[in-house]
Scaffold this active site. Structure first.
Site, PDB file in Angstrom:
ATOM      1  N   HIS A  45       0.867  -1.183   0.000  1.00 21.49           N
ATOM      2  CA  HIS A  45       0.000   0.000   0.000  1.00 21.49           C
ATOM      3  C   HIS A  45       0.910   1.241   0.000  1.00 21.49           C
ATOM      4  O   HIS A  45       1.955   1.231   0.669  1.00 21.49           O
ATOM      5  CB  HIS A  45      -0.836   0.080   1.289  1.00 21.49           C
ATOM      6  CG  HIS A  45      -2.142  -0.649   1.259  1.00 21.49           C
ATOM      7  ND1 HIS A  45      -2.672  -1.248   2.374  1.00 21.49           N
ATOM      8  CD2 HIS A  45      -3.061  -0.831   0.261  1.00 21.49           C
ATOM      9  CE1 HIS A  45      -3.843  -1.789   2.075  1.00 21.49           C
ATOM     10  NE2 HIS A  45      -4.096  -1.558   0.805  1.00 21.49           N
ATOM     11  N   CYS A  98      -2.416   2.803   9.006  1.00 22.81           N
ATOM     12  CA  CYS A  98      -3.439   1.844   8.567  1.00 22.81           C
ATOM     13  C   CYS A  98      -4.643   1.851   9.494  1.00 22.81           C
ATOM     14  O   CYS A  98      -5.773   1.616   9.060  1.00 22.81           O
ATOM     15  CB  CYS A  98      -2.876   0.425   8.532  1.00 22.81           C
ATOM     16  SG  CYS A  98      -1.472   0.189   7.455  1.00 22.81           S
TER      17      CYS A  98
HETATM   18  N1  ARG Z   1      -3.961  -7.104   6.516  1.00 23.86           N
HETATM   19  C1  ARG Z   1      -4.366  -5.888   5.869  1.00 23.86           C
HETATM   20  C2  ARG Z   1      -4.304  -6.061   4.364  1.00 23.86           C
HETATM   21  O1  ARG Z   1      -3.406  -6.715   3.889  1.00 23.86           O
HETATM   22  C3  ARG Z   1      -3.510  -4.751   6.321  1.00 23.86           C
HETATM   23  C4  ARG Z   1      -3.949  -3.442   5.791  1.00 23.86           C
HETATM   24  C5  ARG Z   1      -3.043  -2.319   6.176  1.00 23.86           C
HETATM   25  N2  ARG Z   1      -3.566  -1.061   5.829  1.00 23.86           N
HETATM   26  C6  ARG Z   1      -2.898  -0.078   5.240  1.00 23.86           C
HETATM   27  N3  ARG Z   1      -3.474   1.065   5.107  1.00 23.86           N
HETATM   28  N4  ARG Z   1      -1.694  -0.231   4.755  1.00 23.86           N
HETATM   29  O2  ARG Z   1      -5.131  -5.575   3.639  1.00 23.86           O
END
Ligand code: ARG
Length: 270
Positions: free
Chosen positions: A169, A263
């Site tokens: 991300h 996150c």
């Molecule tokens: N386990 C989640 C996923 O893989 C973590 C999300 C993390 N969020 C972020 N904004 N980077 O989607």
């Protein structure tokens, strides 16, 4: 000497980690064999909320839904700019129902919510900074979604290609310090995207791989205070040298799911 960074009160949307767990693996940080210490996770999360409130920020909370172990990662559910809400469509089937749960909250709070047609993971990949929205792609949010975002907000949306699966991300590799400046880890991006960032943000704080792997770039800044992973020691020093005030908050249990401070935090921009 640069001018002193100034904070601005923010409104954050969060989701209590009541049902947080690692039950599937959709990024390299997750492993089905991981045990989460839920008591510790809940205590760490509460420390973050307390830190936001202690620094004058407003925190709203979405009711968590059983069976959605990643719902704590509120950033992924939407992007809100000028009170307009661009919702989400998750890449992984396991997370798709989260979009509706957050939509319900936004509607009850009096907002309309636009549902994207393409895969789009909210502020995880969409970062408003100054006159632009920076938009990540490569693992989750698609180029087609960037186009939808630009049409919806009428804000120039700059696509950036992520190339390292640890930084799946955009908000794991880059955050806004305040105003028009950012901190980022260049190697998370394709050569062309790196060049775009270098030319748009010549004053940026450039982080090391160690600090990026410690979730240091998954930080939240109010313009002056930077809520940052304590493990990102080099970045903490760099922030202090630039006049920011690091506020270390340890979310180590959430790193097991590939998430950190940012996150867990969605900003509602009025
Ligand atoms: N386990 C989640 C996923 O893989 C973590 C999300 C993390 N969020 C972020 N904004 N980077 O989607």
């Amino acid at each position: 000497m640069p001018t002193t960074p100034v904070s601005r009160p923010r409104r954050y949307l969060v989701c209590e980690p009541r049902y947080f767990d690692v039950q599937y693996a959709i990024n390299p940080w997750m492993s089905q064999n991981t045990q989460v210490d839920l008591t510790l996770a809940r205590a760490q999360w509460k420390t973050l909320i307390r830190a936001y409130r202690d620094h004058g920020h407003t925190v709203d909370s979405v009711e968590p839904v059983p069976g959605l172990p990643d719902m704590v990662f509120a950033a992924n559910a939407a992007l809100v700019v000028n009170g307009r809400v661009f919702g989400s469509r998750f890449h992984a089937s396991q997370r798709r129902p989260e979009s509706t749960a957050y939509e319900t909250w936004f509607k009850a709070a009096g907002y309309d919510l636009h549902r994207p047609e393409s895969v789009c993971e909210g502020e995880g990949d969409l970062v408003p900074v100054g006159r632009f929205i920076l938009a990540g792609t490569g693992f989750r949010t698609t180029r087609a979604a960037h186009d939808e975002v630009q049409e919806f907000f009428g804000v120039p949306t700059i696509g950036l290609r992520l190339v390292d699966p640890h930084f799946y991300h955009l908000d794991t590799a880059l955050f806004v310090l305040g105003g028009e400046n950012i901190a980022y880890y260049p190697q998370a991006f394709s050569p062309g995207s790196r060049e775009v960032l270098r030319c748009l943000y010549p004053q940026a704080i450039v982080a090391s791989r160690d600090d990026a792997m410690a979730f240091g770039l998954n930080s939240v800044s109010d313009g002056r205070h930077v809520f940052v992973a304590p493990q990102a020691t080099g970045l903490i020093d760099q922030l202090a040298e630039h006049g920011y005030v690091p506020v270390p908050v340890d979310l180590s249990e959430f790193h097991k799911a590939g998430g950190g401070i940012k996150c867990c935090t969605q900003e509602i921009r009025p």
